[in-house]
Design an enzyme around this catalytic site. Structure first.
Site, PDB file in Angstrom:
ATOM      1  N   TYR A 186      48.877 -35.640 -18.364  1.00  0.00           N
ATOM      2  CA  TYR A 186      48.482 -34.222 -18.075  1.00  0.00           C
ATOM      3  C   TYR A 186      47.887 -33.585 -18.962  1.00  0.00           C
ATOM      4  O   TYR A 186      46.813 -32.842 -18.867  1.00  0.00           O
ATOM      5  CB  TYR A 186      49.859 -33.584 -17.564  1.00  0.00           C
ATOM      6  CG  TYR A 186      49.592 -32.228 -17.172  1.00  0.00           C
ATOM      7  CD1 TYR A 186      49.045 -31.828 -16.130  1.00  0.00           C
ATOM      8  CD2 TYR A 186      49.738 -31.405 -18.278  1.00  0.00           C
ATOM      9  CE1 TYR A 186      48.735 -30.537 -15.789  1.00  0.00           C
ATOM     10  CE2 TYR A 186      49.763 -29.977 -17.633  1.00  0.00           C
ATOM     11  CZ  TYR A 186      49.389 -29.384 -16.637  1.00  0.00           C
ATOM     12  OH  TYR A 186      49.177 -28.346 -16.540  1.00  0.00           O
ATOM     13  N   TYR A 237      46.391 -19.010  -8.598  1.00  0.00           N
ATOM     14  CA  TYR A 237      47.887 -18.530  -8.728  1.00  0.00           C
ATOM     15  C   TYR A 237      48.355 -17.381  -8.085  1.00  0.00           C
ATOM     16  O   TYR A 237      47.915 -16.849  -6.835  1.00  0.00           O
ATOM     17  CB  TYR A 237      48.160 -18.363 -10.320  1.00  0.00           C
ATOM     18  CG  TYR A 237      47.715 -19.531 -11.152  1.00  0.00           C
ATOM     19  CD1 TYR A 237      47.988 -20.712 -10.710  1.00  0.00           C
ATOM     20  CD2 TYR A 237      46.857 -19.281 -12.155  1.00  0.00           C
ATOM     21  CE1 TYR A 237      47.458 -21.853 -11.621  1.00  0.00           C
ATOM     22  CE2 TYR A 237      45.903 -20.122 -12.589  1.00  0.00           C
ATOM     23  CZ  TYR A 237      46.299 -21.598 -12.642  1.00  0.00           C
ATOM     24  OH  TYR A 237      45.641 -22.489 -13.296  1.00  0.00           O
TER      25      TYR A 237
HETATM   26  N1  GLN Z   1      47.073 -26.948 -19.650  1.00  0.00           N
HETATM   27  C1  GLN Z   1      47.590 -25.763 -19.202  1.00  0.00           C
HETATM   28  C2  GLN Z   1      48.924 -25.811 -18.888  1.00  0.00           C
HETATM   29  O1  GLN Z   1      49.632 -26.887 -18.701  1.00  0.00           O
HETATM   30  C3  GLN Z   1      46.917 -25.504 -18.005  1.00  0.00           C
HETATM   31  C4  GLN Z   1      47.202 -24.178 -17.377  1.00  0.00           C
HETATM   32  C5  GLN Z   1      46.144 -23.266 -16.739  1.00  0.00           C
HETATM   33  O2  GLN Z   1      44.864 -23.744 -17.068  1.00  0.00           O
HETATM   34  N2  GLN Z   1      46.430 -22.554 -15.959  1.00  0.00           N
HETATM   35  O3  GLN Z   1      49.731 -24.991 -19.541  1.00  0.00           O
END
Ligand code: GLN
Length: 301
Positions: A186, A237
């Site tokens: 991830y 979001y």
């Molecule tokens: N890599 C970031 C995290 O996991 C991704 C979050 C995002 O771009 N909103 O916190």
């Protein structure tokens, strides 16, 4: 429509917004980016690409990667939906609060918990970040797209929240692989660096109802529609309502300051400017997409 001239106009219009907000600093390596950057690219379904500003400069794609991993997971079937929902969360992207009430099933694939499940699903076929890189290189035609090792290391060092989300889901048997392995994949998928031009080009399959740049099909019509639908309702979001109101397109943001938006049947748009609002979306990026749909009339509504 003269898209090159249009992009120049948008860059002028949003100039006062560039630098408003704050660069994400919870991943220390991300905080080193220059806040005044702005780039925007439009890739049309016939392959033509137009851009303005820093449109060819690589940046950290972060959560925009979640669109591509979702599409890759769905290209293997829709079993994923037993493990992740498709409702807006109304919560920040890294929130833990809903997971307990909802038995370890994340609300949607674009909050971090849901994206970890998608990565875990892809990991059944090998390294998810490697599969994503291969796809992005093929679609963009750029073999030099890669993972920014500094961002990846920094993110891995500051991943306690994501680690907590993953272990919590594991306690509900919603992780197939060991958490450290999923987290590693991830973190590397989020740390891929690409330009606006390459992101827009790589996302054209969503503007072409599932068809890739080489004419082959990644997704069926329904699956392509569903990725766009989840982008519209969940891609920004707890600001997804405001984004739909202002921009009116499926969109997906990342804390690197990028936003990818799709005009089905026409084009993919990527805008980048690092300063974010309180909900993690690029201030100048949202403003630019707002201008884009206002000036073109190309919203989905
Ligand atoms: N890599 C970031 C995290 O996991 C991704 C979050 C995002 O771009 N909103 O916190």
């Amino acid at each position: 429509m003269d898209l090159a001239a249009l992009l120049d106009r948008i860059a002028d219009d949003v100039a006062p917004e560039i630098g408003r907000g704050f660069v994400a600093d919870y991943i220390p390596a991300l905080a080193r980016v220059e806040p005044e950057r702005f780039g925007m690219a439009v890739a049309e379904v016939d392959g033509a690409v137009h851009g303005v500003g820093d449109w060819e400069r690589p940046f950290s794609i972060q959560s925009m990667s979640k669109v591509f991993t979702l599409a890759l997971a769905l290209s293997h079937g829709d079993g994923l939906w037993a493990r992740v929902g498709r409702e807006p969360s109304g919560n920040p992207f890294n929130s833990l609060v809903q997971l307990e009430n909802e038995d370890g099933i994340p609300r949607n694939p674009f909050i971090n918990a849901g994206a970890l499940v998608v990565t875990d699903e892809l990991a059944q076929r090998g390294d998810a970040a490697a599969a994503l890189l291969e796809f992005l290189r093929e679609e963009s035609g750029r073999a030099d797209i890669g993972i920014d090792p500094e961002v990846a290391a920094s993110e891995a060092d500051h991943a306690d929240r994501n680690r907590a989300l993953a272990y919590f889901m594991a306690s509900y048997q919603n992780m197939l692989h060991p958490v450290p392995a999923v987290l590693d994949q991830y973190v590397r998928q989020c740390s891929i660096a690409m330009s606006c031009a390459d992101v827009a080009r790589s996302a054209l399959f969503l503007a072409r109802h599932g068809v890739r740049n080489d004419g082959s099909r990644l997704l069926g019509l329904s699956a392509a529609k569903r990725v766009n639908a989840v982008m519209l309702t969940c891609g920004t979001y707890d600001a997804a309502g405001e984004f739909a109101y202002r921009v009116g397109l499926p969109g997906k943001s990342g804390v690197g300051g990028g936003i990818l938006a799709i005009v089905p049947g026409r084009c993919a748009v990527c805008v980048w400017s690092p300063c974010l609002d309180a909900r993690g979306n690029s201030v100048a990026g949202v403003a630019a997409l707002d201008r884009f749909t206002t000036l073109t009339g190309w919203s989905i509504f």
